[in-house]
Design an enzyme around this catalytic site. Structure first.
Site, PDB file in Angstrom:
ATOM      1  N   PRO A 288      -7.002  12.725  -1.409  1.00  0.00           N
ATOM      2  CA  PRO A 288      -6.693  11.652  -0.488  1.00  0.00           C
ATOM      3  C   PRO A 288      -7.522  10.431  -1.200  1.00  0.00           C
ATOM      4  CG  PRO A 288      -8.131  12.992   0.829  1.00  0.00           C
ATOM      5  CD  PRO A 288      -7.581  13.968  -0.502  1.00  0.00           C
ATOM      6  N   LYS A 289      -6.752   9.538  -1.210  1.00  0.00           N
ATOM      7  CA  LYS A 289      -7.415   8.187  -1.658  1.00  0.00           C
ATOM      8  C   LYS A 289      -8.149   7.445  -0.366  1.00  0.00           C
ATOM      9  CE  LYS A 289      -6.722   4.228  -4.679  1.00  0.00           C
ATOM     10  NZ  LYS A 289      -7.509   3.299  -3.755  1.00  0.00           N
ATOM     11  N   VAL A 290      -9.505   7.955  -0.285  1.00  0.00           N
ATOM     12  CA  VAL A 290     -10.251   7.679   0.906  1.00  0.00           C
ATOM     13  C   VAL A 290     -10.537   6.128   0.633  1.00  0.00           C
ATOM     14  CG1 VAL A 290     -12.559   7.964   2.308  1.00  0.00           C
ATOM     15  CG2 VAL A 290     -11.209   9.861   1.008  1.00  0.00           C
TER      16      VAL A 290
ATOM     17  N   ASP B  75      -5.695   5.147   1.656  1.00  0.00           N
ATOM     18  CA  ASP B  75      -4.761   4.199   1.480  1.00  0.00           C
ATOM     19  C   ASP B  75      -3.893   4.749   0.324  1.00  0.00           C
ATOM     20  OD1 ASP B  75      -6.581   4.183  -0.754  1.00  0.00           O
ATOM     21  OD2 ASP B  75      -6.421   1.925  -0.827  1.00  0.00           O
ATOM     22  N   GLY B  76      -3.828   6.310   0.102  1.00  0.00           N
ATOM     23  CA  GLY B  76      -2.866   6.857  -0.516  1.00  0.00           C
ATOM     24  C   GLY B  76      -3.491   8.085  -1.169  1.00  0.00           C
TER      25      GLY B  76
END
Length: 582
Positions: A148-150, A301-302
């Protein structure tokens, strides 16, 4: 690849020599051209039809706005605008610079002093825009993993002989700010680890911990919360306990991803539950969707795709690598250029301005029109052609105007109707200035009387053909007259006239609702079975207030409607047609 992201990541002093050799005037134009030549086959945006003087003002204004955002982001650790809007603004500025090179504005970032050097450079990430780009990216790589793009702030953790020595902000990728004093009091960041090598460097995201956060349903500013904490002199108790680090890589760690994950777990930074191999775009979609719609302990966010066998950390540079890329969640906002403003008048006289936009991608949708919400809000925003708006989705579906990012330097004149001229009892006939409200009235009437094949466009055709001088003129039209209207053939005309005839058999309630009587649907079936137009007119406002849900204001509206001369004239005509209740 999205080079606009690189622009935000390249603060002054980044050491990227390929940028410095070009003049500021041509920098944005060069990057803009590279974006289109390297990333997609998309056609470049058209150049605005501006005079040189206006171009200079528009470009300078946008450049100054970007500089304001940059100062807040790099110096004050505040994000004033979503990444998507920032990227689009940078891209738009680059396009305008290319169109008008003699007045180009580079929007240089405010100088920031970063006292500490990163032992290993912090790379940025190119962004993959859609499934097709993800598929192409994956097709050229093996041993790909997903995380995950934290959503937080990037940091470097430096341990020396097992003790936390430094926490450095990302800064410009080569140098950053010293956040060590904060790191030492955050329980989730280990002051010591069971590895006593001379220097051990970890890279990750400092984030704000959340409980059961669903990204698709919330737009909590987690990055701002984390950055704000780092900007403070001393962390509060809540800040200390709320911050944590998601370690995404160990630049000089074990060579393979499984070995790195196992070793990170031993160090106390276990990211294995959020690091998975992917072999196809379908795998990537599955994890992206899961982290977007299922509860997580952090905002995202991605997703990030990275090769497990990436180069050793000493070769990393402060720029996006080829071995990792981001695929962001659907954008929650977008920068949209206004092309026009319409002022439709509704059946009740309400004016809700509609703003037309240059085609704007928002998530997986293309937006071309957006409501201002109300005439008053349009007045407050004063939206005009050429303005740059920030738009978003309300409830994930309805586009809405968030705010005006930039106003066109030259305000376009508009024909703005006077809202005081339109109300519930105005425009019963298509006189000059009343065409829109009248059309809305007759379209509503047709829907309530269940006319088949009579949409707004067909009513407009009848009006333009001179066949609708009043609200009931359709009742006298023959099939032959209808066939003279473009788009209406013999069969269609027969169906329409059949609908007209069937309407005569509908109930009194249907007709009163079709005429637009206020609160008509508030009264039950028993009420309407015993009522006539005459009995309705006989009641005064006080009597109407005896009915549930009818207050003083609504009762006055009902009486005013029933006693209006145009309504009385319609009643006489309906009586002559033999309609029940009239």
């Amino acid at each position: 690849m999205d080079l606009s992201l690189t622009l935000r990541d390249l603060a002054p002093g980044s050491g990227v020599s390929t940028i410095r050799v070009f003049s500021q005037r041509w920098l944005a134009a060069l990057l803009w051209a590279a974006t289109f030549s390297l990333c997609s086959a998309a056609e470049p945006p058209a150049c605005p039809e501006w005079s040189p003087a206006r171009a200079q003002k528009e470009i300078a204004q946008l450049g100054t706005q970007i500089e304001t955002w940059d100062h807040a982001f790099y110096v004050e650790h505040r994000s004033l605008v979503d990444d998507a809007v920032y990227d689009q603004a940078r891209s738009r500025l680059a396009n305008w610079n290319m169109c008008f090179p003699m007045v180009a504005h580079n929007a240089s970032q405010s100088p920031v002093r970063y006292p500490l050097s990163h032992p290993i450079a912090q790379t940025g990430l190119d962004k993959l825009r859609d499934v097709a780009e993800v598929r192409r990216w994956l097709a050229l790589r093996e041993d790909v993993w997903i995380q995950p793009k934290v959503d937080g702030v990037a940091v470097t953790l430096v341990y020396r002989r097992g003790k936390l020595a430094q926490m450095i902000s990302r800064g410009n990728g080569e140098r950053g700010q010293d956040w060590t004093h904060h790191a030492l009091v955050i329980p989730a960041i280990h002051n010591s680890i069971p590895d006593r090598r001379e220097e051990l460097v970890l890279q990750g995201e400092l984030y704000w911990q959340l409980d059961g956060h669903i990204q698709a349903e919330s737009h909590f500013n987690a990055r701002g919360r984390a950055a704000g904490a780092m900007a403070s002199n001393n962390l509060s108790e809540k800040q200390r306990l709320s911050l944590a680090v998601f370690v995404w890589d160990w630049p000089r760690g074990p060579a393979s991803m499984p070995e790195r994950l196992s070793a990170l777990k031993t160090l106390g930074y276990d990211t294995s539950p959020y690091t998975h191999p992917v072999g196809s775009v379908e795998d990537a979609q599955k994890w992206r969707e899961l982290w977007y719609r299922q509860p997580q302990p952090f905002a995202t966010d991605g997703i990030v795709l990275r090769r497990g066998d990436r180069p050793e950390g000493n070769s990393w540079q402060a720029q996006p690598p080829t071995w990792a890329a981001a695929w962001k969640h659907p954008a929650i906002s977008a920068l949209a250029e206004v092309t026009g403003v319409e002022f439709p008048v509704g059946r009740t006289g309400k004016i809700v301005p509609v703003v037309t936009l240059a085609p704007t991608q928002l998530g997986d949708r293309e937006i071309r029109r957006v409501s201002s919400g109300s005439f008053q809000r349009w007045l407050e925003l004063d939206v005009r052609p050429g303005d740059q708006l920030r738009i978003g989705l309300a409830g994930q579906t309805i586009p809405q105007i968030r705010d005006v990012i930039l106003r066109a330097t030259e305000r376009a004149p508009l024909r703005i109707p006077d809202p005081h001229q339109y109300h519930m009892l105005s425009c019963w006939r298509p006189t000059v200035g009343c065409e829109q409200q009248f059309l809305a009235r007759v379209h509503w009437l047709g829907e309530q009387l269940e006319f088949r094949g009579m949409g707004e466009a067909r009513w407009l055709s009848l009006l333009e053909g001179g066949l609708l001088p009043d609200l009931l003129a359709w009742s006298e039209l023959s099939s032959r007259q209808l066939t003279r209207v473009p788009g209406i053939g013999d069969k269609r005309a027969e169906k329409i006239t059949d609908s007209f005839q069937r309407a005569r058999e509908l109930s009194f309630y249907h007709w009163m609702r079709a005429l637009g009587m206020p609160a008509a649907s508030s009264f039950d079936e028993h009420f309407w079975r015993r009522e006539t137009f005459a009995s309705l007119v006989d009641r005064d406002p006080e009597e109407w207030q005896n009915f549930p849900g009818i207050g003083a204001s609504r009762s006055q509206e009902i009486v005013a409607f029933l006693q209006h001369p145009e309504v009385e004239q319609l009643q006489r005509k309906l009586s002559g047609m033999g309609i029940s209740g009239f």
